[in-house]
Scaffold this motif. Structure first.
Motif, PDB file in Angstrom:
ATOM      1  N   HIS A 185       0.804  -1.220   0.000  1.00  0.00           N
ATOM      2  CA  HIS A 185       0.000   0.000   0.000  1.00  0.00           C
ATOM      3  C   HIS A 185       0.839   1.273   0.000  1.00  0.00           C
ATOM      4  O   HIS A 185       2.063   1.266   0.175  1.00  0.00           O
ATOM      5  CB  HIS A 185      -0.912   0.007   1.227  1.00  0.00           C
ATOM      6  CG  HIS A 185      -0.130  -0.009   2.520  1.00  0.00           C
ATOM      7  ND1 HIS A 185       0.325   1.131   3.143  1.00  0.00           N
ATOM      8  CD2 HIS A 185       0.298  -1.048   3.295  1.00  0.00           C
ATOM      9  CE1 HIS A 185       0.981   0.814   4.242  1.00  0.00           C
ATOM     10  NE2 HIS A 185       0.982  -0.505   4.367  1.00  0.00           N
TER      11      HIS A 185
ATOM     12  N   ASN B 197      -6.371   0.303   1.290  1.00  0.00           N
ATOM     13  CA  ASN B 197      -5.898   0.584  -0.064  1.00  0.00           C
ATOM     14  C   ASN B 197      -6.489  -0.383  -1.096  1.00  0.00           C
ATOM     15  O   ASN B 197      -6.741  -0.004  -2.245  1.00  0.00           O
ATOM     16  CB  ASN B 197      -4.377   0.501  -0.111  1.00  0.00           C
ATOM     17  CG  ASN B 197      -3.756   1.347  -1.210  1.00  0.00           C
ATOM     18  OD1 ASN B 197      -2.613   1.798  -1.097  1.00  0.00           O
ATOM     19  ND2 ASN B 197      -4.467   1.588  -2.304  1.00  0.00           N
TER      20      ASN B 197
ATOM     21  N   HIS C 252      -1.812  -9.398   1.431  1.00  0.00           N
ATOM     22  CA  HIS C 252      -1.748  -7.942   1.597  1.00  0.00           C
ATOM     23  C   HIS C 252      -0.771  -7.618   2.728  1.00  0.00           C
ATOM     24  O   HIS C 252      -0.965  -8.036   3.871  1.00  0.00           O
ATOM     25  CB  HIS C 252      -3.122  -7.373   1.941  1.00  0.00           C
ATOM     26  CG  HIS C 252      -4.179  -7.622   0.904  1.00  0.00           C
ATOM     27  ND1 HIS C 252      -4.195  -6.967  -0.307  1.00  0.00           N
ATOM     28  CD2 HIS C 252      -5.239  -8.462   0.903  1.00  0.00           C
ATOM     29  CE1 HIS C 252      -5.239  -7.377  -1.013  1.00  0.00           C
ATOM     30  NE2 HIS C 252      -5.885  -8.282  -0.308  1.00  0.00           N
TER      31      HIS C 252
END
Length: 330
Positions: A63, A72, A93
């Protein structure tokens, strides 16, 4: 010749891009985070998509400043056009250290990692999940971190899909604005958490992600972002540390025509009409191998993942297919 796409693509599968109805999901969603120890501190990540296995292809996201892996990317990966990718791929992520929502203050006893050290943390994450190779999807500062990892460990990266990436050191104007933001955030932290993020910091972050604001822009998205920044979802001290690392970044050292100072994988650089980082992406593209790079600009938006998720999903799907993966469009 480097493939440059702005609005219409000549036979490459990208069509005219127009602003559609926004499908914006609440930013302050807190997923189940997995802490991973690295030599530069603990990194917290979360997974979605297909179950992780040695044979399953992987996407790793990173991000930008002011956001995290959830805020994000969550709305983008919830979009229906992205579901064929989620069925096929496991998605990891990454949250930069201390950038998770409602996270604890980063200890003064710990050294906050540099951009290169955050890139090295990706290697520890790959080792933890036994990932041998992946596709990188990054925005802003996160795109720069993924780029550093790809340059240092090219065998791990199949391709890079980078949004508003910069390859250079910070400009003098960026130094001025960001040092002021760091000052505000650290003063806020010293005074306790009773007050809101200063308007100046919130305004800068909004410009950084969204570009110039006027009455014709997406007012719902502007409201959501401003609320997210001002409510201190990310601890102000931790945000100041991440901004400081991004501000102190070194040049990526890319040299067009060099085998050692260039990416060994295909790269797509994506920006948007209202982005304040267009020139950064154009310059970065000029430093890449034209046989391995694509540059694309979406019209009528400043935050492609939020305002044009369908078009970004289409571009990502075609990029992934170009790497040899089979995906079916909806």
């Amino acid at each position: 010749m480097s493939k440059s796409k702005e609005g219409v693509s000549g036979g490459g599968g990208f069509e005219d891009i127009e602003l559609g109805d926004p499908s914006f999901h609440r930013l302050s969603f807190i997923p189940n985070l997995i802490p991973i120890k690295t030599m530069y501190g603990v990194v917290k990540v979360f997974k979605e998509g297909a179950d992780l296995s040695p044979k399953r292809p992987v996407i790793i996201t990173y991000h930008d400043i002011g956001l995290n892996g959830s805020s994000n990317f969550r709305s983008f990966f919830n979009h229906h056009d992205v579901q064929p990718i989620l069925i096929k791929f496991s998605v990891i992520h990454i949250n930069a250290p201390g950038q998770e929502d409602k996270g604890a203050r980063y200890s003064d006893d710990l050294h906050y990692p540099t951009m290169d050290q955050m890139a090295d943390q990706i290697g520890a994450i790959c080792k933890h999940f036994e990932i041998n190779h992946f596709i990188g999807l990054g925005t802003g500062a996160g795109a720069n971190i993924l780029s550093r990892f790809a340059l240092r460990y090219p065998d791990f990266v199949d391709g890079l899909f980078l949004i508003d990436c910069t390859s250079t050191v910070a400009s003098w104007s960026e130094w001025g604005y960001q040092n002021l933001n760091i000052h505000y955030l650290k003063n806020l932290d010293a005074s306790g958490l009773g007050s809101l993020i200063p308007v100046a910091v919130s305004d800068y972050l909004l410009w950084h992600h969204f570009g110039t604001i006027d009455e014709n822009r997406n007012q719902d998205l502007i409201f959501q972002l401003r609320s997210y920044f001002s409510e201190k979802n990310i601890h102000p001290h931790n945000l100041a540390l991440f901004i400081s690392s991004f501000l102190a970044r070194t040049d990526l050292g890319l040299v067009r025509g060099s085998d050692k100072q260039s990416f060994q994988c295909p790269v797509l650089l994506l920006t948007s009409f209202h982005s304040p980082h267009i020139e950064d992406t154009v310059y970065m593209n000029s430093r890449l191998n034209p046989q391995q790079s694509q540059w694309m600009k979406l019209s009528d938006c400043g935050m492609p993942l939020e305002e044009q998720p369908g078009k970004v999903a289409e571009a990502l799907r075609l990029f992934i297919q170009g790497l040899g993966y089979s995906l079916k469009a909806n």
